[in-house]
Design a protein around this motif. Sequence first.
Motif, short mmCIF file in Angstrom:
data_model
loop_
_atom_site.label_atom_id
_atom_site.label_comp_id
_atom_site.label_asym_id
_atom_site.label_seq_id
_atom_site.Cartn_x
_atom_site.Cartn_y
_atom_site.Cartn_z
N VAL A 1 17.38 -25.00 32.10
CA VAL A 1 17.22 -23.92 31.13
C VAL A 1 18.09 -24.16 29.91
CG1 VAL A 1 17.59 -21.45 30.77
CG2 VAL A 1 16.59 -22.24 32.91
N SER A 2 19.28 -24.69 30.12
CA SER A 2 20.22 -24.90 29.01
C SER A 2 20.22 -26.34 28.51
CB SER A 2 21.63 -24.51 29.45
OG SER A 2 22.08 -25.38 30.47
N ASN A 3 19.19 -27.10 28.86
CA ASN A 3 19.09 -28.51 28.45
C ASN A 3 20.29 -29.33 28.90
OD1 ASN A 3 16.56 -28.25 27.19
ND2 ASN A 3 17.55 -27.40 25.38
N GLY A 4 20.81 -29.02 30.08
CA GLY A 4 21.92 -29.78 30.64
C GLY A 4 23.29 -29.36 30.15
N ARG A 5 23.35 -28.42 29.22
CA ARG A 5 24.64 -28.00 28.67
C ARG A 5 25.28 -26.96 29.58
NH1 ARG A 5 23.41 -25.47 23.59
NH2 ARG A 5 21.41 -25.10 24.57
N THR A 6 26.57 -27.07 29.74
CA THR A 6 27.30 -26.09 30.56
C THR A 6 28.42 -25.43 29.78
OG1 THR A 6 28.76 -27.82 31.39
CG2 THR A 6 26.82 -27.29 32.72
N ARG A 7 28.53 -25.75 28.49
CA ARG A 7 29.56 -25.15 27.65
C ARG A 7 28.93 -24.47 26.46
NH1 ARG A 7 33.94 -29.68 28.45
NH2 ARG A 7 34.56 -28.97 30.51
N PRO A 8 29.13 -23.16 26.35
CA PRO A 8 28.59 -22.46 25.19
C PRO A 8 29.35 -22.84 23.92
CG PRO A 8 29.88 -20.97 26.54
CD PRO A 8 29.82 -22.28 27.27
N SER A 9 28.69 -22.73 22.79
CA SER A 9 29.33 -23.06 21.52
C SER A 9 30.16 -21.91 20.97
CB SER A 9 28.28 -23.49 20.50
OG SER A 9 27.33 -22.46 20.34
N ALA A 10 30.07 -20.75 21.60
CA ALA A 10 30.86 -19.58 21.20
C ALA A 10 31.54 -19.01 22.43
CB ALA A 10 29.96 -18.53 20.56
N HIS A 11 32.64 -18.30 22.23
CA HIS A 11 33.37 -17.72 23.36
C HIS A 11 32.78 -16.35 23.69
CE1 HIS A 11 36.50 -16.55 26.10
NE2 HIS A 11 36.62 -15.41 25.42
N PHE A 12 32.48 -16.16 24.97
CA PHE A 12 31.99 -14.88 25.47
C PHE A 12 32.80 -14.49 26.69
CE2 PHE A 12 28.18 -16.69 23.54
CZ PHE A 12 27.72 -15.63 22.79
N ASP A 13 33.22 -13.26 26.72
CA ASP A 13 33.81 -12.66 27.91
C ASP A 13 32.65 -12.07 28.70
OD1 ASP A 13 34.96 -10.25 29.39
OD2 ASP A 13 36.78 -11.20 28.65
N LEU A 14 32.79 -11.87 29.99
CA LEU A 14 31.71 -11.27 30.76
C LEU A 14 31.39 -9.85 30.29
CD1 LEU A 14 32.41 -12.45 34.41
CD2 LEU A 14 30.56 -13.17 32.89
N LEU A 15 32.36 -9.20 29.65
CA LEU A 15 32.15 -7.84 29.16
C LEU A 15 31.74 -7.77 27.70
CD1 LEU A 15 35.13 -6.06 30.93
CD2 LEU A 15 32.73 -6.16 31.63
N THR A 16 31.64 -8.93 27.04
CA THR A 16 31.19 -8.95 25.64
C THR A 16 29.80 -8.34 25.55
OG1 THR A 16 32.46 -10.96 25.19
CG2 THR A 16 30.65 -10.46 23.69
N GLN A 17 29.63 -7.45 24.59
CA GLN A 17 28.34 -6.79 24.37
C GLN A 17 27.50 -7.64 23.43
OE1 GLN A 17 27.38 -3.36 25.49
NE2 GLN A 17 28.90 -4.05 26.96
N VAL A 18 26.23 -7.82 23.77
CA VAL A 18 25.30 -8.54 22.90
C VAL A 18 24.11 -7.64 22.62
CG1 VAL A 18 25.97 -10.87 23.61
CG2 VAL A 18 24.22 -9.67 24.90
#
Length: 125
Positions: A23-40
């Motif tokens: 799903v993520s094309n093999g990537r396991t590191r997001p390019s932005a920092h997200f906390d589990l509680l970050t609202q999107v």
Amino acid sequence: MTDAQDEAWLDDEAGRLVRPYTVSNGRTRPSAHFDLLTQVVATGTRPNAYLGPDYEQVLDLCGVPLSVAEVAAHMRLPAVITKVLLSDLVQHDALTTRAPHVMRAGSPTDRNLLEAVLNGLRKRL
């Protein structure tokens, strides 16, 4: 994705038929920092290029503000893969983020929050 579409990609015994790293094309590191509680929340802008069905599902879910943990649960994906999807959408200006609300050190309790929790518990009982 509807429940019928979702069933095509899920197997009761095996779980999700498309592995999360795919799903993520093999990537396991997001390019932005997200906390589990970050609202999107979706901005209403769609990416110029089609990114895939998982991205579409995230945008549909994020019509209302959700936490990263909630999105991961709805998507049935590990949080780290969900963060990769979310960071891609943030880069395309399709999502905006908001840091979780942290109570001030001088105010250990928020009366409005506690009353809302109490009212919610009363409704469920």
